[in-house]
Every structure is written in C-alpha cells, then in structure tokens.
Motif scaffolding. Structure first.
Motif, short mmCIF file in Angstrom:
data_model
loop_
_atom_site.label_atom_id
_atom_site.label_comp_id
_atom_site.label_asym_id
_atom_site.label_seq_id
_atom_site.Cartn_x
_atom_site.Cartn_y
_atom_site.Cartn_z
N ASP A 1 52.56 46.42 44.24
CA ASP A 1 52.83 46.12 42.83
C ASP A 1 53.62 44.82 42.70
N ALA A 2 54.63 44.67 43.56
CA ALA A 2 55.47 43.46 43.50
C ALA A 2 54.64 42.22 43.80
N LEU B 1 53.30 51.20 47.64
CA LEU B 1 52.87 50.93 46.27
C LEU B 1 53.81 49.93 45.62
N LYS B 2 55.11 50.08 45.93
CA LYS B 2 56.08 49.13 45.37
C LYS B 2 55.79 47.71 45.85
N PRO C 1 54.47 51.08 55.02
CA PRO C 1 53.71 49.83 54.96
C PRO C 1 53.98 48.95 56.18
N CYS D 1 52.33 56.68 49.80
CA CYS D 1 53.47 55.94 50.38
C CYS D 1 54.11 55.10 49.28
N VAL D 2 55.24 55.57 48.76
CA VAL D 2 55.89 54.90 47.62
C VAL D 2 56.27 53.45 47.93
N PRO D 3 56.93 53.19 49.09
CA PRO D 3 57.26 51.79 49.38
C PRO D 3 56.02 50.88 49.43
N TYR E 1 59.17 48.35 53.52
CA TYR E 1 59.33 47.48 52.36
C TYR E 1 60.59 47.83 51.61
N VAL E 2 61.39 46.80 51.33
CA VAL E 2 62.47 46.95 50.37
C VAL E 2 62.35 45.76 49.43
N PRO E 3 62.86 45.90 48.20
CA PRO E 3 62.69 44.81 47.24
C PRO E 3 63.17 43.49 47.82
#
Lengths: 158, 550
Positions: free
Chosen positions: A63-64, A59-60, A125, A55-57, A142-144
C-alpha cells in the motif's frame, strides 16, 4: 563436527556476493507463464517482493509503495513484481484483494513456494531490487519508512 | 554421513571461491530456538529439554541446466514445543538433483509438488507448522508446447528423517484451452489428476493395498469474472482412528468438491468459495489418519476461513473436518460450507475516501457437518448431498477498515463475530457446546520521520462461554527500518486465574538477515511483529529466531 559447521557457514557467507535469480517460471493472474529470469533483463530495474493476503506488514508495504509507485516509475522506470505465497487456503483472495486495492503491480503466484524456497526466504514480506538477474538490494520484514530505503536503492542502481 | 556433509560444504565453498562463471550457489539458513521455563501461574512445567532448537540449512548449486541441493536439519537437543517429538535428531533431511530445460524438468531425490489447488496432492514444506511432506523418488514434468503440461511423480513421503511405508504415485495434466479460442477476454484451463497410494496389507485381504483418487478441474476467466471448479473421487478404503482400523474393516469411498466464483475490477473485488468434503482423508500411511502433527498427508485441506492477524482474533479459529468417523462416541461424515470475501477502496477526495483513500474488506464464512444418518451397529451411514440437517461447526463475520488519517498517522479497525463448536477448538467430540465471541481491534501507526515509527494495537474479546473476556495491547517502537522493539500483553481478566500472557522482544534486520529475540508467555497463534508473521505454540520462556538467505 558440530564446531566445523558454523565455521563453514561463515566461509560460505563471506564468499557469496550478489544473489542470482533462479531459473523458475510462475503463473500470473491471467494464467500466463512468466520466466523470472526475463523480468530484469537488459538493465531493466525491477522490484520483486514476496507477500501474502494474510500478511499485514506485506499489505502495508505494498500500500505504501502504491502511493508513490507512479512517481518511482517515472523517475527510474521500475516495474514491481509482487509474488504471492498464498497457498490454496487463501490464494482465491489474491485477485479480489489486488483489484480491491487497485494495485498496479505485476502479480505472480508462488502457490507451492518454489521461488520462495529457491531464494531461501523464510517469511514474507521479503523485498529485492533486481537488475540483470542480480539481486542488488534486499530487505526482509516491513516497518514504516522501509520504502524510503527501497527508493534510495532504486536511485543508486538506476 | 558426517564426511558427506563436510564434502558438500567444502565443494560448494570451493566452487564459489573459484569463479562465478562455473555456476551459482544459493540457499538459506533458519534457526528457531527456545529456552523454556517453569511458570507456576500458567501451570506450565518446563520439560526435561528446556533448551530446544530447530535449524534448517538449505544449499543449492546451479550449473547450466542442472541444479543440486541439500537440506540439513537439526532438532537438538529436542524439537520446539508443539512439533512432532519424532523429529528429534539431525542429518541431511532432503537432497535432490534437477535437470531443467524449456520442455523437460526432471527431479530425482526429494521433491515438492502440487496438483491443482493441492486438494488431491501437495508435497510441501511449512517450517512454522513442522510440516515437510516432500516425496523421495522421481518427478518428471514435460511441457511439449505452451498449452500442455504433464507431470508424473513416484516415491515415498518424508516423515521426520525417515520415509513412509506407503508409496505415492501420480499423474497431473493441464491443458490451456484458451489457446485455441480466438478471444482475448476468455481464458479456459482444463486439468486432471490421478494419485494412488500403495501400502502392503500384511495379508489381510479385506484391506485394499492400492487406494486411488481421480480429479477433474476447470478454470474460466472472462473479462472481470472468473470461476474455478474441482471434483475429486477417492476409492474405498478402511477407516482408521488413533492407529487402529475401525468399523470391522468395512470400506468407504470419499469425495471432494470445490467451487470458487469471483469478480474483480479496479477498486472492487469479490470472491465466493464453496467446498464439500465427505470422508476425505488421504495419507501415505493408512494408520496415521488424523494424526495431530499433519504428518504423511498426501493432500492439502486448508480451513477456508479468514486468516486473522491479531492475537485475540486467533483464539477461536476453525479447523477443517474432512474425516468420516463412525464410532460410538463420535459420528461425523465430513463438512460443507463456504466463505465470501469483499475488498473495496473508497477513492481519494470523496466523502468516505478523504485525502488518502479508505480501504474496506469483509469476510463471511460458514462451515457445518454433512447432513447424514449414522447406524454404528451396522457400520453404515447415508448422507445428503446438500441438506439442512448438519450441525453448525463455525460461523464468522469480519469487517476491516484501513484508513490513513494524515501523512503520518494511519489506523486499522477490525471487528469479528464468531460462533464456533467448542469441540473444534479443543479436539473433543462435536455438537455439545457452542462458543459465541465478539472481537474488536484498533491499530494505529504514527510515523516520526527518518525511519522511526510507533504502533499501538488495542484489542478486546467478549464471550460468555469458555474462558470469558480478554483484553490485549501491543506497543511497538521502531528506531529505524532495521531495529524495533515491542511489548505486548493479552489478559484473560475474567477467566480462571486472570492470566496475563505478556511478551517483550525486539528484532534487527540487515539486508537478508533477521534476528529476533522474545521473552514471555505464548498463548499460541499467529504473531506479527517487526513486519513478519509466524505461528507460535503455547509456552513460557525465551526464544531466538535467526533467518538469512544467500
């Protein structure tokens, strides 16, 4: 009958306040059992987030948070439990990924989605702030920038 | 039935209003709907039921050691395209009553469970795939001490709103040996399972009524190293293809082996997994072996390959080949192969790490058929344990680099090299044509402050075979962490019809509730937008997704 169901949904929604953490235990990467009702006891501020290696979001987001996690911990004493919903297809990637990324989180495995299902979570997520087994804040997706809202929720519930 | 639903709703609502002290109420609701439209260019003719909707409502009530729950599902007027048409209808699909204390956990009704990695038994739900293999019966889990754990199950598997003809029974035991080893660096877990299926043979004595499977497992962790091993034997059973018993009702046994080895330290993780499957299909009804909707599967046999995150990377994906097929037009005995993963972080303030660090990951996977000789006229075959003569089904290499360039700007660079047997991608017999493809993806995200961000994906797929080259892009703009819109297109610019698969959509999230609206063409695969990933089948039209939990 079909008309009544939406009406009943509405009533249910209106009357529910804080969500509770269910009585469920999960294993961590060391194979020890962690009782989820113990992680936020005694006013301990806790973040519980559902994620997966694919799930890329997710992990983002992790990480953030990892970039600022030590600051958050110093300020609020928060502990983050990252609950992996990877099943047998990808669960073997959890440990190398967590180490490869040098994450400092508590990692739990929800391989057959017992905890995810109990909280009614559809997709990762999904992130919650929990205190004394009450969910005081949550968001899905999740978005930045979502981590900034999470941080504000932590400060509010410190 | 309707009265029963009403009663459950009302009583739960009532409990909830009255006081928080007398128990808690929780659950979730999910609704996925689509409005399909004719699309001449795509050659897609909308079915009679143009509007389709899958809805799930899960309600649980907990009081002390007891929890009860119901799941109501509706697929009206029809299930989403690509789901089993047999699911049409609505009603209470699952219900359960559970008692749980420190040592005992008992469930009556529909339950989910997994033994070991699930290779021998897994009852689970995956709404995006239309899978719900919950078992209706009884499950007892007993944990007399903190190092022993025993589970028994008995029941019939769910199939749409019905249950299987066959009965599944099983026992699983886990033993934490590390508990007795005076070494803080060493963890050893042993496990074993038995799973059996009983199904009437209708008087045909050649068909076994009971088919049993046995497995043994060992998990070892020592400091930064770990290893898991699982071996399964499955008793002899008939072979079935498309609902018919083949090969003169001869009997064939099955087996599975799974080995995983890994090393992990801060900043570095590696893992290697190997698996060998021979005639390893296990269904709670012998006649549904190999059904395309994955219904009534007793066990879980995932594709052990990288799960890709981008539209073009998801075109050529592997599908595991665990079956034994001894037919005139198709002979297969199973599959063997493995994958290797590496994760590495270049530290901050180093040459490659830069100011923010750089993350690298790689995956290599190889899967092939077993090295076997088939003699169809005599209904027999022989296989090598490890042999070089098997056909290659799939080989893939992926490299992924994640780099944050500045505080506001970050990128992901993704390259995949794939070789896949065409039969894997479209379900035709294997061994006739191989597709070679290269896929490159660059994704960048720019943060604009106060929760706003913009994300752009650029993708290209090169192949001389199949549908030739593709290019793709996705642009996403988030007005806030709650609200975002996107537009995407993948273009098969060298293929027949030079088709575009365009999409526009948006999503709104508030707390635990998310609403997403999408219009366009779906090629099928995993789509990740607005922070959530899901699988979609090919179609053309409008879709609406709502999910919430409470």
């Amino acid at each position: 009958m079909k008309k009544i169901i939406p009406f009943l949904f509405t009533i249910c929604f209106l009357t529910v306040n804080a969500q509770d953490i269910p009585n469920i235990s999960l294993e961590n990467l060391e194979g020890s059992t962690v009782h989820l009702q113990n992680v936020s006891k005694n006013d301990k501020l806790t973040v519980i987030t559902f994620w997966a290696t694919w799930c890329v979001p997710c992990l983002k987001e992790l990480d953030a948070i990892n970039d600022v996690y030590s600051d958050w911990q110093e300020e609020t004493g928060v502990e983050l439990y990252a609950v992996s919903v990877d099943d047998a297809r990808t669960v073997k990637r959890v440990r190398p990924l967590v180490n490869g990324k040098a994450w400092d989180y508590h990692i739990l495995l929800d391989t057959n989605h017992e905890f995810k299902r109990a909280l009614g979570v559809s997709f990762p997520p999904f992130t919650m702030v929990v205190k004394n087994n009450k969910v005081v804040y949550s968001h899905s997706g999740y978005v930045p920038g979502a981590e900034d809202e999470l941080y504000e929720a932590l400060l509010e519930n410190k | 039935m309707k009265k029963a639903i009403l009663f459950v709703f009302l009583s739960i609502t009532f409990f909830n209003i009255k006081a928080q002290d007398i128990g808690t109420f929780y659950g979730g609701f999910e609704s996925n709907s689509q409005w399909l439209q004719n699309d001449d260019e795509l050659g897609f003719l909308a079915p009679d039921d143009q509007f389709r909707s899958n809805n799930y409502l899960l309600l649980n009530y907990n009081l002390g050691n007891f929890t009860a729950g119901v799941q109501y599902e509706s697929y009206l007027p029809a299930p989403l395209l690509g789901y089993d048409p047999a699911m049409q209808g609505n009603g209470i699909s699952n219900y359960y009553l559970n008692y749980k204390d420190e040592k005992l956990d008992i469930t009556a009704g529909y339950f989910y469970e997994q033994f070991g990695s699930g290779l021998i038994f897994r009852a689970w739900e995956e709404r995006q795939l239309g899978i719900n293999t919950a078992v209706k019966g009884v499950k007892v889990n007993f944990r007399p001490t903190d190092f022993v754990d025993v589970t028994g199950i008995y029941g019939q598997q769910r199939y749409g709103f019905e249950i299987s003809e066959g009965v599944v029974q099983g026992v699983d035991a886990n033993f934490d040996l590390g508990h007795f080893i005076d070494n803080d660096d060493l963890f050893v877990d042993l496990g074993g399972s038995y799973v059996g299926r009983y199904q009437d043979n209708g008087g045909n004595v050649r068909i076994p009524t009971t088919v049993n499977a046995y497995s043994g497992r060992v998990d070892v962790t020592f400091k930064n190293l770990y290893a898991n091993f699982e071996a399964i034997h499955k008793d002899e059973d008939v072979l079935v293809n498309e609902g018919v018993i083949t090969n003169n009702a001869n009997l064939y046994k099955g087996s599975a082996l799974l080995l995983s080895l890994g090393y992990a330290q801060s900043g570095l993780g590696v893992n290697a997994t190997f698996r060998r499957l021979e005639n390893f299909s296990f269904f709670s009804d012998r006649y549904v072996e190999g059904n395309q909707f994955n219904q009534l599967r007793i066990n879980y046999v995932p594709a052990l390959t990288k799960q890709h995150d981008y539209l073009l990377s998801n075109i050529y994906v592997y599908n595991p080949q665990s079956r034994l097929l001894l037919l005139d037009f198709q002979q297969q005995a199973g599959e063997m192969g493995g994958q290797f993963d590496i994760y590495y972080t270049f530290k901050k303030e180093t040459a490659l790490g830069g100011k923010y660090g750089t993350k690298l990951s790689g995956n290599f996977s190889y899967w092939g058929g077993l090295d076997a000789d088939f003699d169809v006229p005599t209904n027999s075959y022989s296989s090598e344990f490890i042999g070089a003569g098997g056909d290659r089904y799939f080989r893939e290499m992926t490299l992924e680099l994640k780099k944050r360039w500045t505080e506001k700007f970050s990128g992901i660079y993704y390259y995949t090299n794939t070789r896949i047997d065409k039969g894997i991608t479209d379900g035709s017999p294997l061994g006739f044509k191989e597709i070679k493809a290269n896929i490159g993806v660059a994704e960048h995200t720019l943060r604009l402050g106060s929760g706003q961000s913009i994300r752009l994906e650029l993708q290209h797929l090169w192949t001389e075979q199949d549908r030739k080259n593709w290019m793709g892009s996705l642009l996403e703009y988030n007005f806030s962490p709650r609200f975002g819109v996107y537009t995407a297109d993948i273009w098969n610019y060298e293929g027949e019809g030079k088709l575009h698969y365009y999409n526009v959509g948006g999503s709104y999230t508030k707390g635990r509730t998310r609403v997403a609206l999408n219009y366009g063409r779906q090629r099928g695969g995993l789509i990740c937008v607005g922070g959530v990933c899901r699988f979609v089948p090919e179609n053309s039209g409008l879709s609406l997704n709502i999910s919430t939990s409470f």
